[in-house]
Design an enzyme around this catalytic site. Structure first.
Site, PDB file in Angstrom:
ATOM      1  N   LYS A  86      46.654 -41.329  -7.864  1.00 12.12           N
ATOM      2  CA  LYS A  86      46.959 -41.623  -9.266  1.00 12.12           C
ATOM      3  C   LYS A  86      48.354 -42.162  -9.546  1.00 12.12           C
ATOM      4  CE  LYS A  86      48.356 -36.881 -10.172  1.00 12.12           C
ATOM      5  NZ  LYS A  86      48.310 -35.719 -11.017  1.00 12.12           N
ATOM      6  N   SER A 125      40.447 -43.360 -17.875  1.00 15.85           N
ATOM      7  CA  SER A 125      41.800 -43.317 -18.431  1.00 15.85           C
ATOM      8  C   SER A 125      41.946 -44.322 -19.554  1.00 15.85           C
ATOM      9  CB  SER A 125      42.783 -43.659 -17.309  1.00 15.85           C
ATOM     10  OG  SER A 125      44.048 -43.961 -17.820  1.00 15.85           O
ATOM     11  N   TYR A 150      45.441 -49.110  -9.499  1.00 16.87           N
ATOM     12  CA  TYR A 150      44.971 -47.833 -10.047  1.00 16.87           C
ATOM     13  C   TYR A 150      44.119 -48.081 -11.303  1.00 16.87           C
ATOM     14  CZ  TYR A 150      45.179 -43.639 -12.943  1.00 16.87           C
ATOM     15  OH  TYR A 150      44.848 -42.592 -13.764  1.00 16.87           O
ATOM     16  N   LYS A 154      39.888 -47.582 -12.173  1.00 21.99           N
ATOM     17  CA  LYS A 154      39.275 -46.869 -13.301  1.00 21.99           C
ATOM     18  C   LYS A 154      38.203 -47.750 -13.951  1.00 21.99           C
ATOM     19  CE  LYS A 154      41.472 -42.977 -13.085  1.00 21.99           C
ATOM     20  NZ  LYS A 154      40.766 -41.822 -12.506  1.00 21.99           N
ATOM     21  N   LEU A 201      56.289 -38.332 -17.746  1.00 25.87           N
ATOM     22  CA  LEU A 201      57.373 -37.877 -18.619  1.00 25.87           C
ATOM     23  C   LEU A 201      57.564 -36.357 -18.626  1.00 25.87           C
ATOM     24  CD1 LEU A 201      59.495 -38.526 -20.751  1.00 25.87           C
ATOM     25  CD2 LEU A 201      57.678 -38.529 -22.479  1.00 25.87           C
TER      26      LEU A 201
HETATM   27  N1  UFG Z   1      58.850 -42.141 -19.550  1.00 28.90           N
HETATM   28  C1  UFG Z   1      60.228 -42.082 -19.629  1.00 28.90           C
HETATM   29  N2  UFG Z   1      60.895 -41.495 -18.608  1.00 28.90           N
HETATM   30  C2  UFG Z   1      60.265 -40.970 -17.513  1.00 28.90           C
HETATM   31  C3  UFG Z   1      58.854 -41.034 -17.454  1.00 28.90           C
HETATM   32  C4  UFG Z   1      58.179 -41.637 -18.480  1.00 28.90           C
HETATM   33  O1  UFG Z   1      60.823 -42.557 -20.595  1.00 28.90           O
HETATM   34  O2  UFG Z   1      60.955 -40.471 -16.619  1.00 28.90           O
HETATM   35  C5  UFG Z   1      58.111 -42.753 -20.663  1.00 28.90           C
HETATM   36  C6  UFG Z   1      57.289 -43.948 -20.234  1.00 28.90           C
HETATM   37  O3  UFG Z   1      58.079 -45.103 -20.249  1.00 28.90           O
HETATM   38  C7  UFG Z   1      56.188 -43.936 -21.286  1.00 28.90           C
HETATM   39  C8  UFG Z   1      56.012 -42.453 -21.614  1.00 28.90           C
HETATM   40  O4  UFG Z   1      57.196 -41.814 -21.164  1.00 28.90           O
HETATM   41  O5  UFG Z   1      56.634 -44.584 -22.430  1.00 28.90           O
HETATM   42  C9  UFG Z   1      54.826 -41.831 -20.922  1.00 28.90           C
HETATM   43  O6  UFG Z   1      54.929 -42.103 -19.536  1.00 28.90           O
HETATM   44  P1  UFG Z   1      54.026 -41.361 -18.454  1.00 28.90           P
HETATM   45  O7  UFG Z   1      54.415 -41.922 -17.120  1.00 28.90           O
HETATM   46  O8  UFG Z   1      54.104 -39.906 -18.641  1.00 28.90           O
HETATM   47  O9  UFG Z   1      52.575 -41.797 -18.864  1.00 28.90           O
HETATM   48  P2  UFG Z   1      51.959 -43.260 -18.968  1.00 28.90           P
HETATM   49  O10 UFG Z   1      51.578 -43.440 -20.388  1.00 28.90           O
HETATM   50  O11 UFG Z   1      52.755 -44.287 -18.320  1.00 28.90           O
HETATM   51  O12 UFG Z   1      50.778 -43.009 -17.962  1.00 28.90           O
HETATM   52  C10 UFG Z   1      49.528 -42.850 -18.377  1.00 28.90           C
HETATM   53  C11 UFG Z   1      48.760 -41.977 -17.370  1.00 28.90           C
HETATM   54  C12 UFG Z   1      48.447 -42.756 -16.150  1.00 28.90           C
HETATM   55  C13 UFG Z   1      47.898 -44.112 -16.510  1.00 28.90           C
HETATM   56  C14 UFG Z   1      48.914 -44.848 -17.307  1.00 28.90           C
HETATM   57  C15 UFG Z   1      48.513 -46.248 -17.583  1.00 28.90           C
HETATM   58  O13 UFG Z   1      49.503 -40.829 -17.013  1.00 28.90           O
HETATM   59  O14 UFG Z   1      47.481 -42.041 -15.411  1.00 28.90           O
HETATM   60  O15 UFG Z   1      49.045 -44.137 -18.514  1.00 28.90           O
HETATM   61  O16 UFG Z   1      49.510 -46.986 -18.143  1.00 28.90           O
HETATM   62  F1  UFG Z   1      47.613 -44.860 -15.453  1.00 28.90           F
END
Ligand code: UFG
Length: 340
Positions: A86, A125, A150, A154, A201
């Site tokens: 993932k 997802s 990834y 999906k 995050l």
């Molecule tokens: N973010 C930060 N700092 C960090 C980590 C994340 O600012 O250290 C921000 C990201 O930029 C984003 C938000 O927090 O704006 C959420 O990020 P995540 O990585 O937690 O989650 P995502 O929305 O990127 O990921 C989700 C799912 C994945 C999927 C992805 C697709 O967790 O499984 O969406 O874009 F693939």
């Protein structure tokens, strides 16, 4: 007679929470996991929460002989398939790893569903929607071309399921499109266990709060949103797990309106990264070390769910508040650190 649900990847973050909810709703569960991306912490936690030594089969779902043996040795009424890699970034640098594992394992599930006649729940997802043109997204919002291997797996697995359901009479399927699952079980016995530096995050926040990471980088403050940071629909992991129980019951009780159905699993409440960070600080009484950093490649600006189809058809609704969820995430991190 109790129904048996096979949970592939049942020792992982989502799989372990789903297993707990299934057991507590009266299902028997067989956990299958190869422990390639997790240790036994969550499996042990699930056994502790449920007070049962749950059947565990250590196996790789890409091994068709092992999958077939599992289906022949057990009467499986439904399978929930979580066993997959993932990490979005890794899937871009090593797409074959993702295509081989994530597609191969799901094809084996479908093969057995065809041979044995069984219901299939696929963990999809919100990534399939890409950068949506309209918000919130409904199940009818168009899928966008995937920007990572990834994300592509999906979409492809959703299509595999749709086509197999259409072709093979004994197979029915539901795809749940998760938004951003966060949090941990209220017992703090199971939760998210990222290997190495977290990509997501909330684990990054909790690891920063505990002192494992120096500073949280908030990726981008110049997005076209109210405070300039990205917006997401953060869904509590226990709420998310309960949606699986509703979906399994819908399949097993013959309540599906079509043999293949898709549901968004989210809260319908968008939160910006800054709002989430502020909520974490407030509910846990912690001052978090954070800074703004450049945008992260591949991030969509904003996405949140219209969960009304799941609310209506599954009889499911997200119930826990963001505050409860963030308190649970913090309790879990503290437990991991041995501080509580
Ligand atoms: N973010 C930060 N700092 C960090 C980590 C994340 O600012 O250290 C921000 C990201 O930029 C984003 C938000 O927090 O704006 C959420 O990020 P995540 O990585 O937690 O989650 P995502 O929305 O990127 O990921 C989700 C799912 C994945 C999927 C992805 C697709 O967790 O499984 O969406 O874009 F693939």
């Amino acid at each position: 007679m109790k129904k048996t649900v096979l949970v592939s990847g049942g020792a992982g973050f989502i799989g372990s929470h789903v297993t707990v909810e299934l057991i507590q709703s009266g299902y028997d569960v067989i956990i299958a996991d190869d422990f390639s991306n997790c240790d036994r912490t969550n499996y042990n936690g699930v056994c502790q929460i449920t007070g049962r030594q749950l059947p565990l089969v250590e196996m790789d779902f890409c091994d068709i002989a092992a999958v077939r043996k599992l289906f022949i040795d057990n009467k499986i009424d439904a399978v929930i398939h979580f066993a997959a890699f993932k990490a979005v970034g890794e899937s871009v640098s090593d797409p074959l790893k993702y295509y081989t594992n994530n597609l191969g394992s799901f094809l084996n599930v479908l093969q057995m569903a065809r041979e044995q006649g069984c219901n299939v729940l696929f963990s999809s997802s919100a990534t399939v929607y890409g950068e949506p043109e309209e918000l919130p997204v409904t199940e009818n919002s168009p899928r966008q071309p995937a920007t990572s291997a990834y994300g592509n797996t999906k979409q492809m697995c959703e299509d595999f399921l749709r086509d197999c359901v259409a072709a093979y009479p004994g197979v029915r399927g539901i795809a749940l499109r998760y938004f951003n699952p966060i949090g941990a079980h209220p017992s703090a016995l199971i939760g998210e266990l990222p290997r190495g530096v977290p990509n997501n995050l909330v684990p990054f926040i909790t690891q920063t709060a505990i002192g494992k990471r120096e500073c949280l980088s908030i990726f981008g403050n110049d997005y076209p949103t109210e405070d300039g940071t990205c917006k997401r629909d953060y869904i509590d992991i226990v709420d998310l797990a309960k949606a699986h129980v509703c979906a399994v019951a819908r399949m097993l009780d013959d309540r599906m309106e079509q043999p293949y159905e898709i549901f968004n699993i989210g809260t319908g409440r968008p939160l910006s990264v800054l709002e989430l960070v502020n909520a974490f600080e407030k509910v846990n009484g912690i001052k978090l070390n954070w800074k703004f950093a450049p945008r992260r490649a591949g991030d969509v600006v904003a996405i949140w769910a219209d969960p009304s189809l799941a609310n209506e058809k599954l009889g499911w609704k997200a119930e826990r508040s963001t505050e409860e969820t963030l308190a649970a995430a913090w309790a879990w991190e503290k437990r991991l650190a041995g501080k509580q």
